[in-house]
Write an enzyme that holds these catalytic residues in place. Structure first.
Site, PDB file in Angstrom:
ATOM      1  N   ARG A   1     -19.193 -36.798 -13.617  1.00 34.67           N
ATOM      2  CA  ARG A   1     -20.518 -36.575 -13.044  1.00 34.67           C
ATOM      3  C   ARG A   1     -20.782 -35.081 -12.813  1.00 34.67           C
ATOM      4  O   ARG A   1     -19.861 -34.269 -12.822  1.00 34.67           O
ATOM      5  CB  ARG A   1     -20.651 -37.331 -11.721  1.00 34.67           C
TER       6      ARG A   1
ATOM      7  N   LYS B   1     -17.236 -34.584  -6.263  1.00 35.81           N
ATOM      8  CA  LYS B   1     -16.014 -35.021  -5.594  1.00 35.81           C
ATOM      9  C   LYS B   1     -15.353 -33.880  -4.837  1.00 35.81           C
ATOM     10  O   LYS B   1     -15.697 -32.714  -4.979  1.00 35.81           O
ATOM     11  CB  LYS B   1     -15.036 -35.605  -6.616  1.00 35.81           C
TER      12      LYS B   1
ATOM     13  N   TYR C   1     -18.862 -35.058  -1.772  1.00 30.72           N
ATOM     14  CA  TYR C   1     -18.043 -36.112  -1.179  1.00 30.72           C
ATOM     15  C   TYR C   1     -16.696 -35.499  -0.825  1.00 30.72           C
ATOM     16  O   TYR C   1     -16.049 -34.847  -1.661  1.00 30.72           O
ATOM     17  CB  TYR C   1     -17.815 -37.257  -2.172  1.00 30.72           C
TER      18      TYR C   1
ATOM     19  N   HIS D   1     -14.277 -37.288   1.860  1.00 31.77           N
ATOM     20  CA  HIS D   1     -13.357 -38.376   2.207  1.00 31.77           C
ATOM     21  C   HIS D   1     -12.062 -37.805   2.798  1.00 31.77           C
ATOM     22  O   HIS D   1     -10.962 -37.979   2.267  1.00 31.77           O
ATOM     23  CB  HIS D   1     -13.054 -39.240   0.980  1.00 31.77           C
TER      24      HIS D   1
ATOM     25  N   GLU E   1     -20.758 -38.372   2.497  1.00 33.88           N
ATOM     26  CA  GLU E   1     -20.533 -39.728   3.011  1.00 33.88           C
ATOM     27  C   GLU E   1     -20.812 -39.888   4.491  1.00 33.88           C
ATOM     28  O   GLU E   1     -20.823 -41.016   5.004  1.00 33.88           O
ATOM     29  CB  GLU E   1     -19.114 -40.202   2.688  1.00 33.88           C
TER      30      GLU E   1
ATOM     31  N   ASP F   1     -11.094 -44.791  -1.746  1.00 31.35           N
ATOM     32  CA  ASP F   1     -11.294 -43.376  -1.448  1.00 31.35           C
ATOM     33  C   ASP F   1     -11.303 -43.089   0.048  1.00 31.35           C
ATOM     34  O   ASP F   1     -11.262 -41.929   0.464  1.00 31.35           O
ATOM     35  CB  ASP F   1     -12.552 -42.816  -2.117  1.00 31.35           C
TER      36      ASP F   1
END
Length: 372
Positions: free
Chosen positions: A15, A75, A94, A96, A118, A270
């Site tokens: 992505r 990510k 993101y 995480h 998130e 994740d």
């Protein structure tokens, strides 16, 4: 603001964080945008597509990161990227962090301000930047699960929808949120026999009204989990606690209740995963066996459909990205929705769930911003 869009370096991450539409909005507001060469190719976006709307293209990665004031990714940054971060920069991606202490400590040491997709909220307290990828991952989980049940992948040799005279596969979905509801939609569309477990009766009532008698809803308890596992051909883990480690809802002993050759897809991986036997895998090597149960635990599932996922993600992130670029990190003092996404700020952990996961000191985001 100088906005950088690097090529993703996480293994098998295809992505890109911004589409030409997003670049056009940023440029219109007076921001400079530089995109790393080839960043969008796997999402069917060319360098020329970005140039046409005002972005510059570079293949000098070090210069790109050094130049940027705001770095927009998909990510979490990989170790070489964390090493490039510096104090005063803003990272939007993101993250995480709850299951990833090494990344958390790296971001703390960088001095950067890190806003996690998130945990950004909307005016109703929902998670608008998590929702589109949850929808993609939920729909993918049923497609992938159907393949895992095929005998050529080691599964039980079952067709999801069965055929006349042969029962459909029995699918158990644990969690009735965005991931779960999308998994249910696709699994039912394939003709599966679907049961969903959740502790939230309002969510179960919503799904019951939406899908009717085609879906079996059960209030989640240890007994309900065990009874449901014993008859499940496929289990989809779709639980979520925003920003925190996902609770382990299925122990190894409970896993042994499943039929031989059954499969599970842990969409929550994740954030640590909701099965005791889960550990992250990749698209290149996505599955492994534990106690005759096939596990699929890819931590960036939507990357498999990058052209769709990139656009779904960018549609959601674009207005927040523009606000972040316009206001900078100081704008978070009055923007409570983006402030909810601030997980790390200049050496401080500003998300309570992340701090609790790693036993670190927590400084509230509004207080941390006032220390500048």
């Amino acid at each position: 603001m100088r906005v950088a869009v690097p090529t993703e370096t996480k293994p098998e991450e295809y992505r890109v964080a911004v589409t030409p539409a997003g670049v056009r909005e940023l440029v219109a507001d007076g921001h400079e945008v530089v995109v790393q060469a080839g960043a969008g190719l796997a999402s069917d976006i060319t360098d020329e597509d970005f140039r046409r709307v005002g972005a510059r293209i570079t293949d000098d990665v070090d210069a790109l990161w050094h130049w940027a004031g705001l770095i927009c990714k998909v990510k979490e940054p990989q170790p070489p990227e964390i090493a490039r971060l510096r104090e005063g920069q803003v990272l939007f991606a993101y993250l995480h962090l709850a299951p990833d202490e090494a990344q958390t400590r790296g971001l703390l040491a960088s001095g950067a301000s890190c806003v996690a997709y998130e945990t950004v909220t909307d005016d109703q307290g929902r998670l608008p930047l998590l929702a589109p990828m949850s929808a993609v991952a939920g729909r993918l989980s049923a497609q992938i699960g159907a393949r895992l049940l095929e005998g050529i992948h080691g599964g039980r040799g079952l067709l999801m929808g069965g055929v006349p005279g042969v029962p459909a596969a029995r699918v158990l979905v644990i969690g009735a949120g965005v991931v779960g509801s999308n998994a249910i939609r696709v699994a039912l569309g394939m003709g599966a026999d679907v049961t969903v477990l959740d502790v939230d009766l309002d969510r179960l009532a919503h799904l019951d009204a939406r899908f009717g008698a085609a879906l079996t809803t059960r209030h989640s308890s240890r007994l309900a989990v065990e009874e449901s596992l014993a008859r499940a051909d496929l289990v989809i883990g779709a639980a979520l606690v925003p920003g925190a480690l996902t609770p382990q809802l299925v122990s190894r002993d409970q896993l042994r209740l499943m039929p031989r050759g059954a499969a599970l897809v842990d969409v929550a991986i994740d954030q640590g995963g909701c099965f005791a036997t889960s550990h992250p895998t990749t698209h290149h090597d996505p599955t492994y066996w534990v106690d005759d149960v096939l596990h699929y635990c890819v931590a960036n599932m939507p990357s498999a459909v990058a052209a769709t996922a990139t656009r779904a993600l960018a549609n959601a992130t674009q207005p927040y990205l523009v606000r972040l670029a316009n206001g900078g990190i100081d704008g978070l003092t009055t923007d409570h929705q983006l402030r909810a996404g601030l997980n790390v700020h200049r050496g401080m952990v500003t998300n309570a769930a992340v701090a609790a996961a790693h036993g670190m000191e927590h400084v509230r985001a509004d207080e941390a911003l006032l220390e500048d």
